[in-house]
Design a protein around this motif. Sequence first.
Motif, PDB file in Angstrom:
ATOM      1  N   TRP A 190       0.857  -1.188   0.000  1.00 35.34           N
ATOM      2  CA  TRP A 190       0.000   0.000   0.000  1.00 35.34           C
ATOM      3  C   TRP A 190       0.891   1.235   0.000  1.00 35.34           C
ATOM      4  CZ3 TRP A 190      -0.281   4.017   3.620  1.00 35.34           C
ATOM      5  CH2 TRP A 190      -1.353   4.924   3.460  1.00 35.34           C
ATOM      6  N   SER A 191       0.497   2.257  -0.779  1.00 38.46           N
ATOM      7  CA  SER A 191       1.208   3.526  -0.638  1.00 38.46           C
ATOM      8  C   SER A 191       0.205   4.662  -0.534  1.00 38.46           C
ATOM      9  CB  SER A 191       2.189   3.750  -1.796  1.00 38.46           C
ATOM     10  OG  SER A 191       1.477   3.989  -2.983  1.00 38.46           O
ATOM     11  N   GLY A 192       0.540   5.630   0.272  1.00 42.94           N
ATOM     12  CA  GLY A 192      -0.367   6.757   0.504  1.00 42.94           C
ATOM     13  C   GLY A 192       0.395   8.007   0.899  1.00 42.94           C
ATOM     14  N   GLU A 193      -0.355   9.087   0.900  1.00 46.61           N
ATOM     15  CA  GLU A 193       0.246  10.408   1.056  1.00 46.61           C
ATOM     16  C   GLU A 193      -0.654  11.249   1.962  1.00 46.61           C
ATOM     17  OE1 GLU A 193       2.061  13.202  -2.308  1.00 46.61           O
ATOM     18  OE2 GLU A 193      -0.087  12.825  -2.585  1.00 46.61           O
ATOM     19  N   TYR A 194      -0.063  11.969   2.901  1.00 45.94           N
ATOM     20  CA  TYR A 194      -0.832  12.835   3.806  1.00 45.94           C
ATOM     21  C   TYR A 194      -0.750  14.289   3.364  1.00 45.94           C
ATOM     22  CZ  TYR A 194      -1.546   8.999   6.961  1.00 45.94           C
ATOM     23  OH  TYR A 194      -1.955   7.810   7.494  1.00 45.94           O
ATOM     24  N   GLU A 195      -1.873  15.007   3.558  1.00 41.59           N
ATOM     25  CA  GLU A 195      -1.865  16.455   3.332  1.00 41.59           C
ATOM     26  C   GLU A 195      -1.208  17.155   4.524  1.00 41.59           C
ATOM     27  OE1 GLU A 195      -5.771  17.926   2.448  1.00 41.59           O
ATOM     28  OE2 GLU A 195      -6.094  16.436   0.883  1.00 41.59           O
ATOM     29  N   ALA A 196      -1.022  18.459   4.379  1.00 42.90           N
ATOM     30  CA  ALA A 196      -0.281  19.224   5.391  1.00 42.90           C
ATOM     31  C   ALA A 196      -0.902  19.109   6.785  1.00 42.90           C
ATOM     32  CB  ALA A 196      -0.195  20.688   4.978  1.00 42.90           C
ATOM     33  N   ASN A 197      -2.233  19.009   6.865  1.00 39.52           N
ATOM     34  CA  ASN A 197      -2.861  18.949   8.195  1.00 39.52           C
ATOM     35  C   ASN A 197      -2.727  17.566   8.841  1.00 39.52           C
ATOM     36  OD1 ASN A 197      -4.737  17.295   6.991  1.00 39.52           O
ATOM     37  ND2 ASN A 197      -6.426  18.748   7.120  1.00 39.52           N
ATOM     38  N   MET A 198      -2.174  16.597   8.104  1.00 36.04           N
ATOM     39  CA  MET A 198      -1.945  15.225   8.593  1.00 36.04           C
ATOM     40  C   MET A 198      -3.249  14.489   8.910  1.00 36.04           C
ATOM     41  SD  MET A 198       1.254  14.811   8.280  1.00 36.04           S
ATOM     42  CE  MET A 198       1.634  13.269   9.131  1.00 36.04           C
ATOM     43  N   ASN A 199      -4.378  15.045   8.553  1.00 42.14           N
ATOM     44  CA  ASN A 199      -5.643  14.348   8.779  1.00 42.14           C
ATOM     45  C   ASN A 199      -6.144  13.704   7.495  1.00 42.14           C
ATOM     46  OD1 ASN A 199      -5.994  14.883  11.536  1.00 42.14           O
ATOM     47  ND2 ASN A 199      -6.729  16.937  11.073  1.00 42.14           N
ATOM     48  N   ASN A 200      -5.964  14.382   6.380  1.00 39.80           N
ATOM     49  CA  ASN A 200      -6.468  13.859   5.112  1.00 39.80           C
ATOM     50  C   ASN A 200      -5.403  13.001   4.440  1.00 39.80           C
ATOM     51  OD1 ASN A 200      -8.729  15.377   5.653  1.00 39.80           O
ATOM     52  ND2 ASN A 200      -8.002  17.120   4.456  1.00 39.80           N
ATOM     53  N   ARG A 201      -5.809  11.793   4.090  1.00 39.67           N
ATOM     54  CA  ARG A 201      -4.871  10.856   3.477  1.00 39.67           C
ATOM     55  C   ARG A 201      -5.388  10.433   2.117  1.00 39.67           C
ATOM     56  NH1 ARG A 201      -3.879   5.362   6.613  1.00 39.67           N
ATOM     57  NH2 ARG A 201      -5.878   4.784   5.699  1.00 39.67           N
ATOM     58  N   ARG A 202      -4.473  10.296   1.169  1.00 39.13           N
ATOM     59  CA  ARG A 202      -4.831   9.866  -0.167  1.00 39.13           C
ATOM     60  C   ARG A 202      -4.102   8.556  -0.447  1.00 39.13           C
ATOM     61  NH1 ARG A 202      -3.261  10.827  -5.542  1.00 39.13           N
ATOM     62  NH2 ARG A 202      -1.278  11.734  -4.875  1.00 39.13           N
ATOM     63  N   THR A 203      -4.841   7.525  -0.833  1.00 37.66           N
ATOM     64  CA  THR A 203      -4.209   6.271  -1.224  1.00 37.66           C
ATOM     65  C   THR A 203      -3.679   6.419  -2.645  1.00 37.66           C
ATOM     66  OG1 THR A 203      -5.532   4.884   0.222  1.00 37.66           O
ATOM     67  CG2 THR A 203      -4.657   3.842  -1.750  1.00 37.66           C
ATOM     68  N   ILE A 204      -2.428   6.100  -2.860  1.00 33.35           N
ATOM     69  CA  ILE A 204      -1.839   6.219  -4.197  1.00 33.35           C
ATOM     70  C   ILE A 204      -1.922   4.884  -4.932  1.00 33.35           C
ATOM     71  CG2 ILE A 204       0.247   6.784  -5.520  1.00 33.35           C
ATOM     72  CD1 ILE A 204       1.020   8.621  -3.147  1.00 33.35           C
ATOM     73  N   THR A 205      -1.413   3.841  -4.308  1.00 35.97           N
ATOM     74  CA  THR A 205      -1.505   2.524  -4.948  1.00 35.97           C
ATOM     75  C   THR A 205      -1.859   1.448  -3.924  1.00 35.97           C
ATOM     76  OG1 THR A 205       0.849   2.105  -4.593  1.00 35.97           O
ATOM     77  CG2 THR A 205       0.239   3.003  -6.734  1.00 35.97           C
ATOM     78  N   VAL A 206      -2.561   0.417  -4.413  1.00 36.22           N
ATOM     79  CA  VAL A 206      -2.848  -0.769  -3.620  1.00 36.22           C
ATOM     80  C   VAL A 206      -2.513  -1.972  -4.494  1.00 36.22           C
ATOM     81  CG1 VAL A 206      -4.642  -2.140  -2.487  1.00 36.22           C
ATOM     82  CG2 VAL A 206      -4.745   0.349  -2.391  1.00 36.22           C
ATOM     83  N   ASP A 207      -1.555  -2.778  -4.060  1.00 35.52           N
ATOM     84  CA  ASP A 207      -1.242  -4.028  -4.758  1.00 35.52           C
ATOM     85  C   ASP A 207      -1.558  -5.177  -3.816  1.00 35.52           C
ATOM     86  OD1 ASP A 207      -0.171  -2.754  -7.088  1.00 35.52           O
ATOM     87  OD2 ASP A 207       1.618  -2.285  -5.897  1.00 35.52           O
TER      88      ASP A 207
ATOM     89  N   PRO B 220      -3.692  14.599  23.413  1.00 37.17           N
ATOM     90  CA  PRO B 220      -3.236  15.710  22.568  1.00 37.17           C
ATOM     91  C   PRO B 220      -1.751  15.597  22.226  1.00 37.17           C
ATOM     92  CG  PRO B 220      -3.548  16.452  24.844  1.00 37.17           C
ATOM     93  CD  PRO B 220      -3.994  15.030  24.802  1.00 37.17           C
ATOM     94  N   LEU B 221      -1.463  15.668  20.950  1.00 37.34           N
ATOM     95  CA  LEU B 221      -0.083  15.540  20.475  1.00 37.34           C
ATOM     96  C   LEU B 221       0.385  16.841  19.852  1.00 37.34           C
ATOM     97  CD1 LEU B 221      -0.167  12.078  18.695  1.00 37.34           C
ATOM     98  CD2 LEU B 221       0.920  12.628  20.889  1.00 37.34           C
ATOM     99  N   GLU B 222       1.586  17.210  20.167  1.00 38.85           N
ATOM    100  CA  GLU B 222       2.152  18.420  19.577  1.00 38.85           C
ATOM    101  C   GLU B 222       2.709  18.126  18.193  1.00 38.85           C
ATOM    102  OE1 GLU B 222       3.269  21.195  22.102  1.00 38.85           O
ATOM    103  OE2 GLU B 222       3.900  22.531  20.501  1.00 38.85           O
ATOM    104  N   SER B 223       3.143  16.895  17.999  1.00 43.08           N
ATOM    105  CA  SER B 223       3.744  16.548  16.712  1.00 43.08           C
ATOM    106  C   SER B 223       3.209  15.210  16.219  1.00 43.08           C
ATOM    107  CB  SER B 223       5.267  16.477  16.891  1.00 43.08           C
ATOM    108  OG  SER B 223       5.846  15.836  15.789  1.00 43.08           O
ATOM    109  N   VAL B 224       2.541  15.234  15.068  1.00 43.58           N
ATOM    110  CA  VAL B 224       2.056  14.008  14.452  1.00 43.58           C
ATOM    111  C   VAL B 224       2.971  13.698  13.268  1.00 43.58           C
ATOM    112  CG1 VAL B 224       0.145  12.968  13.176  1.00 43.58           C
ATOM    113  CG2 VAL B 224      -0.311  14.360  15.195  1.00 43.58           C
TER     114      VAL B 224
END
Lengths: 301, 301
Positions: free
Chosen positions: B80-97, B222-226
């Motif tokens: 699986w490969s994926g990518e996070y947006e700047a807010n670290m909440n939204n994720r986009r799946t790039i590939t699934v094998d 609560p996390l300061e760094s994700v």
Amino acid sequence: MSVLVVGSIALDDVATPSTQRKNLLGGSASYASVAASFFGDVRLVGIVGTDFPENHRSLFEKHNIDLTGLEVAEGKTFRWSGEYEANMNNRRTITVDLNVFEHFSPKLPQPCRDTPYVLLGNIAPELQIEVLDQMEEPCFVVADTMDLWIEIAQPKLLELLPRLNLLILNDSEAVQLSGEPNLLAAARWLRSRGPEFVAIKKGEHGCYLSSRDREFITPAYPLESVVDPTGAGDTFAGTLAGYLDTIGGGEISFDVLKTAVIESTVMASFTCEDFSLNGLTNLSKEDIQKRKDHLRALTSY
Amino acid sequence: MSVLVVGSIALDDVATPSTQRKNLLGGSASYASVAASFFGDVRLVGIVGTDFPENHRSLFEKHNIDLTGLEVAEGKTFRWSGEYEANMNNRRTITVDLNVFEHFSPKLPQPCRDTPYVLLGNIAPELQIEVLDQMEEPCFVVADTMDLWIEIAQPKLLELLPRLNLLILNDSEAVQLSGEPNLLAAARWLRSRGPEFVAIKKGEHGCYLSSRDREFITPAYPLESVVDPTGAGDTFAGTLAGYLDTIGGGEISFDVLKTAVIESTVMASFTCEDFSLNGLTNLSKEDIQKRKDHLRALTSY
């Protein structure tokens, strides 16, 4: 002792996915003063036009709100209209008619000037500063703000910050003003600019309260039905300031503010359950206590 | 006693706004089993290809995870490969094998079949049902799911629900599956379809646990760094199931599940602080206890 509440007083038209309502009593000071009146003696500072309906004025009086600081100016009352999306979280402003509010310059009657607790409700930071300039060393100053002022009046807002004890704002506004995407970092940045305490409202997700060495998080009171969330933030801020009047002049410690945040969370939930101030006006102490007990049961372990 | 964990085992490529990492150990069963191993004896059921790196297998072994149910099939491991947006909440799946996962049909070795606690990690509901069909009356069955299965396998998912004691899913998934925009109503709808308990994960906003007559809400830690939130939900589910193994066969009451939700919230926070399982693998009991104490201090009043 008592609480001074300054802010807008408006006539609102609100559209939700299911209902439209017109000429509702609205505005930051309306919600905040009525919410605060459940806890303390409230002095309202604001402006309305000569068209301001008598029944709205009577509502303030019914809640024993001191209206000495309420200016009635020739012309029309401030009007706002807005519309909610189906999820009831996203709101779109349709029209804003400032009317008499356009040239509002708060003049505090002498008896208002030594009020110990101050809530600078959501209005232009310039006006919030004008109010503080007329006060005689208040014990504790709370201010609310909104994205509009961050966009168009950021320098004035930053000038206000050192004069506050507690800043209240939304999560997105905290990020916008601080430039820090993380809420903990945003709160720290905001505190570094002046206020000892910062309360970040997260809407349906609750509130995060931050000081130099302590933090507190509460979820929102869970609601099955949200009718109109307009004024929930103002109710939150008003309750918080009003609660300060209940501690008899003692120190406003972090623990006092935690309790205030819980009261505010509960009061804001009532506002969401009806249009205008209708969710607040007929509340009993028992209604509030019941919801506080429920919130505690929901969150304790 | 012990916990059976079934789910995917993957090799992940993850991109965050600041970093790219390749060939990371991932998959719902990887996170869940390692998280559960901090609390109970874990039996892992899953499939990998012959390319599955020895060091990943060693990681499971280091955590005393029983790998009798881990099938090694000719071919490549699920990727699986994926990518996070700047807010670290939204994720986009790039590939699934899917690779060897495509024809995965879980076969439970005999000793796995009488495991008292079961976590059906996030895989196709059809496979989750296949696992249950091979079990001998487990005491408590937990299942996680995701939006993909609600979209493409809703009938199978609905068929699974009556066989669950606890369903775990995201807020958006709860709304999507139930058709109820309000979370309280969504949880009630989901319980009406089978599971006695529903835990709705709200990401950075915490978790809502619902039963017929009780509710519980906790904020997230609560996390300061994700760094990388991949696997946080799987960690949550794995911890929850693992915690059940600590109560010595007693009744799984609402109060037990509240405590489990707190443990799960804390463990998920560690996962977010590093890539892959790196936030979990070196945790001590003291690290976990410290964060639990902090969460309690943050939320109590």
